[in-house]
Design an enzyme around this catalytic site. Sequence first.
Site, PDB file in Angstrom:
ATOM      1  N   HIS A 210      28.689 -67.526  86.383  1.00  0.00           N
ATOM      2  CA  HIS A 210      28.174 -66.253  85.879  1.00  0.00           C
ATOM      3  C   HIS A 210      29.227 -65.189  86.208  1.00  0.00           C
ATOM      4  O   HIS A 210      29.948 -65.320  87.204  1.00  0.00           O
ATOM      5  CB  HIS A 210      26.869 -65.969  86.628  1.00  0.00           C
TER       6      HIS A 210
ATOM      7  N   ASP B 204      26.369 -69.544  94.877  1.00  0.00           N
ATOM      8  CA  ASP B 204      25.548 -68.616  94.097  1.00  0.00           C
ATOM      9  C   ASP B 204      24.279 -69.384  93.715  1.00  0.00           C
ATOM     10  O   ASP B 204      24.295 -70.239  92.830  1.00  0.00           O
ATOM     11  CB  ASP B 204      26.348 -68.174  92.873  1.00  0.00           C
TER      12      ASP B 204
ATOM     13  N   GLN C 263      20.212 -69.412  90.225  1.00  0.00           N
ATOM     14  CA  GLN C 263      19.451 -70.298  89.332  1.00  0.00           C
ATOM     15  C   GLN C 263      18.934 -71.536  90.051  1.00  0.00           C
ATOM     16  O   GLN C 263      18.279 -72.382  89.429  1.00  0.00           O
ATOM     17  CB  GLN C 263      20.323 -70.740  88.152  1.00  0.00           C
TER      18      GLN C 263
ATOM     19  N   CYS D 230      26.236 -63.889  80.253  1.00  0.00           N
ATOM     20  CA  CYS D 230      27.151 -63.446  81.327  1.00  0.00           C
ATOM     21  C   CYS D 230      28.036 -64.595  81.791  1.00  0.00           C
ATOM     22  O   CYS D 230      28.318 -64.726  82.990  1.00  0.00           O
ATOM     23  CB  CYS D 230      26.394 -62.846  82.512  1.00  0.00           C
TER      24      CYS D 230
ATOM     25  N   LYS E  14      14.314 -63.975  90.424  1.00  0.00           N
ATOM     26  CA  LYS E  14      14.374 -65.302  89.795  1.00  0.00           C
ATOM     27  C   LYS E  14      13.462 -66.284  90.538  1.00  0.00           C
ATOM     28  O   LYS E  14      13.353 -67.449  90.189  1.00  0.00           O
ATOM     29  CB  LYS E  14      15.808 -65.846  89.802  1.00  0.00           C
TER      30      LYS E  14
HETATM   31  N1  PLP Z   1      24.464 -65.783  89.260  1.00  0.00           N
HETATM   32  C1  PLP Z   1      23.762 -66.489  88.371  1.00  0.00           C
HETATM   33  C2  PLP Z   1      24.001 -67.958  88.250  1.00  0.00           C
HETATM   34  C3  PLP Z   1      22.796 -65.846  87.581  1.00  0.00           C
HETATM   35  O1  PLP Z   1      22.089 -66.548  86.706  1.00  0.00           O
HETATM   36  C4  PLP Z   1      22.595 -64.458  87.748  1.00  0.00           C
HETATM   37  C5  PLP Z   1      21.625 -63.738  86.904  1.00  0.00           C
HETATM   38  O2  PLP Z   1      21.341 -64.132  85.788  1.00  0.00           O
HETATM   39  C6  PLP Z   1      23.346 -63.786  88.698  1.00  0.00           C
HETATM   40  C7  PLP Z   1      24.269 -64.479  89.443  1.00  0.00           C
HETATM   41  C8  PLP Z   1      23.182 -62.316  88.930  1.00  0.00           C
HETATM   42  O3  PLP Z   1      21.916 -62.061  89.463  1.00  0.00           O
HETATM   43  P1  PLP Z   1      21.418 -60.559  89.664  1.00  0.00           P
HETATM   44  O4  PLP Z   1      21.632 -59.879  88.324  1.00  0.00           O
HETATM   45  O5  PLP Z   1      19.981 -60.693  89.998  1.00  0.00           O
HETATM   46  O6  PLP Z   1      22.244 -59.950  90.717  1.00  0.00           O
END
Ligand code: PLP
Length: 418
Positions: free
Chosen positions: A134, A211, A214, A375, A237
């Site tokens: 992401h 990270d 997900q 993203c 999430k």
């Molecule tokens: N990393 C992953 C794999 C994600 O799916 C997301 C959000 O869709 C993020 C990071 C960023 O999360 P946040 O926008 O809640 O900070």
Amino acid sequence: MNMQGELQLGADELAVQRWRADFPILQTCVHGKPLVYLDNAATTQKPLAVIEAEDRYYRHDNSNVHRGVHSLSQRATDAFEAARVKVQRLLNAASPNEIVFVRGTTEAINLVAQSYGRSRLREGDEIIVSGLEHHSNIVPWQMLCQQVGAKLRVIPVNDAGELKLEAYERLFGPHTRMVALAHVSNALGTVVPVKAMTDIAHAHDVPVLLDGAQAIAHVPVDVQALDCDFYAFSSHKLYGPMGVGVLYGKAELLNAMPPYQGGGDMIRSVSFEHTEYNVLPFKFEAGTPNVAGVIGLGAAIDYLSAIGFEAIAAHEHALLVYATRAVEQIPGLRLIGTAHDKTGILSFVLKDAHAHDVGTILDHQGIAIRTGHHCAMPLMERFGVPATARASFALYNTRREADALVAGLEKVVELFNT
Ligand code: PLP
């Protein structure tokens, strides 16, 4: 993908009807049709337990934390710190002091990049990320690279949407200083073998940030078993409120890192000549936190623990298997991401229809999916597509909703062929 989950579908559907009743928003209609919410990878809906926990806090306990001697402040502080212990248990962290509350996964990664990264990395150093990431696990590292003169190295992705592990091993060199990996890909659902990859990084003396945005709601996370150095996730999430996230870090690393932001609560004493910083985790929590959100996250963890994470994962897997078989029959549909180990995410393109058209047509049938680059623009480029349509499952989705998705997609195909 493991097809055995299908056998449990009948039993799960009964439980799922009970779980659905806990989510008021699922009664909503969109364009006159019952909502079919399949955009759970973007954010999950909230159970009453979470909504009521925030409501209760604002009605009865609203006060700032860690500051007042009065009763409301004590109650707010107790509930806030109790939520930290719930997160500690969820992740199996060694201590609540290793749990830092932030705004979300994005802020957690930026914290590590700016605090750990900026204090340790130098010109010529290298950071390994993967082609699945992401943007929030790419851009903070790129910014760090620009600041210190380091370089990004990228693990390639195979045609199924899995990481090429031999290539990963070859990326390590004398200047590798950090590995940052998605535990689960948001665009494809691929579950990354993060334990094995962490072991490889540690064999080279390199710390690992995972990270978990997900992963947290869909796969078991035990930070001590994984032995990762940092783990980041977002409450929203995990059926919790928006605007709250968690950074787990090993105490020895967090202790050695400089603060990310300065302000109230992160200090022990301040004079114009010198500031002494607070102990963990407060050193990284400058300013008034999202108290209601943290309490709501605690309520979400209680709610999910009562259902059982294994039951949820089994249900989502059965739904993934069922829906995958069904959408594969749709003419002109190409699945993007067919990894052996996947969470409940179906990403696809349809031959003549742009992903945005697919999303708009489905919306008119009450079906919410995500369309776009998710993203993850470098990953889209890897598969040669500008965008995909993505349906993602959560604990409250049913087989009937998967059928509605398939019927909706058949309608799209019909519209584009006439
Ligand atoms: N990393 C992953 C794999 C994600 O799916 C997301 C959000 O869709 C993020 C990071 C960023 O999360 P946040 O926008 O809640 O900070």
